[in-house]
Write a protein that holds these residues in place. Structure first.
Motif, PDB file in Angstrom:
ATOM      1  N   LEU A  13      -5.040  -4.963  74.479  1.00  0.00           N
ATOM      2  CA  LEU A  13      -5.349  -3.542  74.579  1.00  0.00           C
ATOM      3  C   LEU A  13      -5.830  -3.273  75.996  1.00  0.00           C
ATOM      4  N   TYR A  14      -5.500  -2.098  76.535  1.00  0.00           N
ATOM      5  CA  TYR A  14      -5.880  -1.782  77.913  1.00  0.00           C
ATOM      6  C   TYR A  14      -5.868  -0.263  78.089  1.00  0.00           C
ATOM      7  N   THR A  15      -6.546   0.210  79.122  1.00  0.00           N
ATOM      8  CA  THR A  15      -6.523   1.630  79.449  1.00  0.00           C
ATOM      9  C   THR A  15      -5.549   1.869  80.592  1.00  0.00           C
ATOM     10  N   ASP A  16      -5.258   3.143  80.859  1.00  0.00           N
ATOM     11  CA  ASP A  16      -4.230   3.451  81.850  1.00  0.00           C
ATOM     12  C   ASP A  16      -4.662   3.146  83.279  1.00  0.00           C
ATOM     13  N   GLY A  17      -5.936   2.772  83.479  1.00  0.00           N
ATOM     14  CA  GLY A  17      -6.338   2.318  84.803  1.00  0.00           C
ATOM     15  C   GLY A  17      -5.613   1.058  85.228  1.00  0.00           C
ATOM     16  N   VAL A  18      -5.074   0.316  84.254  1.00  0.00           N
ATOM     17  CA  VAL A  18      -4.298  -0.893  84.553  1.00  0.00           C
ATOM     18  C   VAL A  18      -2.910  -0.517  85.066  1.00  0.00           C
ATOM     19  N   THR A  19      -2.159   0.215  84.276  1.00  0.00           N
ATOM     20  CA  THR A  19      -0.765   0.505  84.631  1.00  0.00           C
ATOM     21  C   THR A  19      -0.629   1.585  85.703  1.00  0.00           C
ATOM     22  N   GLU A  20      -1.669   2.420  85.889  1.00  0.00           N
ATOM     23  CA  GLU A  20      -1.584   3.484  86.885  1.00  0.00           C
ATOM     24  C   GLU A  20      -2.257   3.128  88.203  1.00  0.00           C
ATOM     25  N   ALA A  21      -2.676   1.878  88.364  1.00  0.00           N
ATOM     26  CA  ALA A  21      -3.198   1.435  89.661  1.00  0.00           C
ATOM     27  C   ALA A  21      -2.099   1.599  90.714  1.00  0.00           C
ATOM     28  N   ARG A  22      -2.486   2.078  91.901  1.00  0.00           N
ATOM     29  CA  ARG A  22      -1.478   2.455  92.890  1.00  0.00           C
ATOM     30  C   ARG A  22      -1.544   1.616  94.163  1.00  0.00           C
ATOM     31  N   ARG A  23      -0.363   1.396  94.720  1.00  0.00           N
ATOM     32  CA  ARG A  23      -0.202   0.908  96.086  1.00  0.00           C
ATOM     33  C   ARG A  23       0.740   1.888  96.764  1.00  0.00           C
ATOM     34  N   GLY A  24       0.157   2.822  97.513  1.00  0.00           N
ATOM     35  CA  GLY A  24       0.961   3.913  98.058  1.00  0.00           C
ATOM     36  C   GLY A  24       1.461   4.790  96.923  1.00  0.00           C
ATOM     37  N   ASN A  25       2.767   4.976  96.845  1.00  0.00           N
ATOM     38  CA  ASN A  25       3.359   5.777  95.771  1.00  0.00           C
ATOM     39  C   ASN A  25       3.798   4.930  94.588  1.00  0.00           C
ATOM     40  N   ASP A  26       3.581   3.638  94.663  1.00  0.00           N
ATOM     41  CA  ASP A  26       4.043   2.721  93.620  1.00  0.00           C
ATOM     42  C   ASP A  26       2.916   2.426  92.634  1.00  0.00           C
ATOM     43  N   GLN A  27       3.190   2.535  91.337  1.00  0.00           N
ATOM     44  CA  GLN A  27       2.220   2.191  90.310  1.00  0.00           C
ATOM     45  C   GLN A  27       2.445   0.766  89.823  1.00  0.00           C
ATOM     46  N   TYR A  28       1.353   0.152  89.325  1.00  0.00           N
ATOM     47  CA  TYR A  28       1.476  -1.200  88.784  1.00  0.00           C
ATOM     48  C   TYR A  28       2.477  -1.208  87.639  1.00  0.00           C
ATOM     49  N   GLY A  29       2.333  -0.277  86.713  1.00  0.00           N
ATOM     50  CA  GLY A  29       3.365  -0.016  85.720  1.00  0.00           C
ATOM     51  C   GLY A  29       3.415  -0.968  84.533  1.00  0.00           C
ATOM     52  N   ASP A  30       4.153  -0.531  83.520  1.00  0.00           N
ATOM     53  CA  ASP A  30       4.308  -1.300  82.286  1.00  0.00           C
ATOM     54  C   ASP A  30       5.097  -2.586  82.500  1.00  0.00           C
ATOM     55  N   ASP A  31       6.130  -2.519  83.317  1.00  0.00           N
ATOM     56  CA  ASP A  31       6.993  -3.689  83.484  1.00  0.00           C
ATOM     57  C   ASP A  31       6.221  -4.855  84.105  1.00  0.00           C
ATOM     58  N   ARG A  32       5.438  -4.581  85.141  1.00  0.00           N
ATOM     59  CA  ARG A  32       4.662  -5.656  85.764  1.00  0.00           C
ATOM     60  C   ARG A  32       3.662  -6.238  84.771  1.00  0.00           C
TER      61      ARG A  32
END
Length: 445
Positions: free
Chosen positions: A351-370
């Motif tokens: 279980l996780y919050t969206d702070g994980v998948t929405e972490a950003r590097r520029g315009n790129d998000q960490y995302g579900d796939d990673r």
């Protein structure tokens, strides 16, 4: 001023302390708010250099120095006895010296002599309580008659420095309060669940100066059953904290009456609509009811608009589980459903919050796939998994996280291996140390 002594270059005498206002000045690194004011003083006064000095623990620091003869002494320190700043600290009044060679207060001062100072004008810097922390001023290598305009300018800029200190003191106090409040909304520690591995990690956004809404909880609901919850309140600040606290207590109270996750979250939804009818705060949350009996382990799950709950199989496959209803606190019927996903020994639930998948590097998000690729490739042990995910997200992001990060993992070890560990532990506990014997085999003592 190039002939000034070469003092020891070190860091601050002690670490920054949010409760100690002087600490905001005692970092060796230059800081633009202070440098801007010293540059302004040097230009407007036509002085060879202007400065911010701070004193603490018997040491005097050049926090900022600017001007044609200033050099680069930011962060350098000298003993308090060798600093003119000691006079401002001692009296709390301005120190104005037109000619150091004729002023009894500074005549013979080793620092004045070695630095070639002939004129000095400074005003004390104070914290919100009125305690003097240092001085702001200007100096010249020739005698100088400081005019009323000069002194008014220095006093005004010194007040600006003191205001910057006060703002930082307030910000530090607010950060400490926010962290305390945030921690009070998290369980003191994740309880051990026999036969299961549970781990949770939490990282506040930014510098932790604001209370955001991520939370988790793990608590016992019966002799062999536990409730596991992870959620995210929209917004931040006191209102978000109030909703988080309401969610905590409502979920625990509802779980004492029913084991059905959908019923528990429906009760939370009613509480939100009843107690905060005009609030724009809504809540996403996933709740799991875990039962670990001696021969069986069961899982019931309900998610209300939350990020997908992921199941990592023992073979490394990753699949989302459960059905997802609507967010809580908005709709009368959030369309919640309890599901009972199948799982087996060696599986792990994340279980996780969206702070994980929405972490950003520029315009790129960490995302579900990673995240799913990392979950598939990482040791499924709960503690190692949550630590690896947190480290990966922080390494990916540019700077501190912009949203809270909450991660919770439950690993289901093989029952036979758990049972064997339990048997071995009990056998070790039952063993008694042998009593020493004599050569004839008669017990001693």
């Amino acid at each position: 001023m190039d002939n000034s002594p070469a003092p020891e270059r070190t860091g601050p005498a002690r670490d920054a302390d949010p409760d100690h206002a002087a600490s905001v000045l005692l970092h060796a690194e230059p800081e633009e708010p202070f440098d801007r004011l010293t540059r302004l003083a040097a230009v407007m006064l036509g002085a060879p250099f202007a400065f911010v000095m701070a004193m603490d623990d018997g040491r005097s620091y050049w926090k900022s120095r600017a001007g044609t003869a200033a050099g680069d002494l930011t962060g350098w320190q000298i003993t308090a006895a060798d600093s003119l700043c000691r006079l401002a600290i001692g009296t709390g009044r301005p120190l104005v010296v037109p000619d150091a060679g004729r002023d009894d207060r500074v005549r013979g001062d080793s620092f004045v002599r070695s630095a070639g100072i002939r004129a000095w004008a400074s005003f004390p810097l104070s914290d919100p309580s009125g305690r003097t922390l240092g001085a702001f001023g200007a100096a010249d290598v020739r005698p100088r008659l400081w005019t009323a305009r000069d002194l008014e300018l220095l006093e005004t800029l010194a007040q600006a420095v003191s205001s910057e200190i006060a703002l930082r003191h307030v910000a530090a106090a607010a950060t400490a309060l926010a962290r305390t409040l945030q921690q009070s909304l998290l369980p003191p520690e994740v309880p051990e669940i026999p036969g299961l591995e549970v781990s949770a990690r939490y990282r506040p956004a930014g510098e932790g100066a604001e209370v955001l809404g991520d939370f988790f909880d793990v608590f016992q609901t019966g002799r062999t059953s536990f409730g596991v919850v992870l959620g995210d309140v929209a917004g931040k600040g006191v209102e978000a904290a109030k909703v988080t606290a309401l969610a905590h207590y409502t979920i625990r109270a509802a779980a004492s009456r029913t084991r059905d996750p959908a019923a528990i979250l429906n009760q939370l939804n009613r509480a939100l609509l009843t107690q905060h009818p005009d609030s724009e705060r809504f809540l996403t949350v996933a709740y799991m009811a875990v039962d670990r009996s001696r021969r069986n382990r069961t899982l019931a799950l309900c998610s209300a608009g939350h990020t997908p709950v992921l199941l990592r199989g023992r073979d490394g496959t990753v699949t989302p589980i459960g059905s997802h209803g609507l967010v809580l606190g908005v709709f009368e019927d959030p369309e919640l459903t309890t599901s009972r996903p199948r799982f087996g020994p060696g599986d792990t639930i994340l279980l996780y919050t969206d702070g994980v998948t929405e972490a950003r590097r520029g315009n790129d998000q960490y995302g579900d796939d990673r995240l799913r690729a990392l979950l598939a490739a990482t040791d499924p042990a709960a503690g190692r998994l949550t630590a690896t995910i947190e480290a990966a997200v922080l390494d990916f992001a540019d700077g501190p996280p912009q949203d809270d990060i909450a991660i919770l993992a439950i690993h289901f070890p093989d029952i036979s291996s758990v049972a064997m560990k339990t048997v071995r532990s009990r056998l070790r506990a039952r063993r008694r140390p042998r009593r020493p014997f004599t050569r004839r085999g008669t017990p001693t003592g």
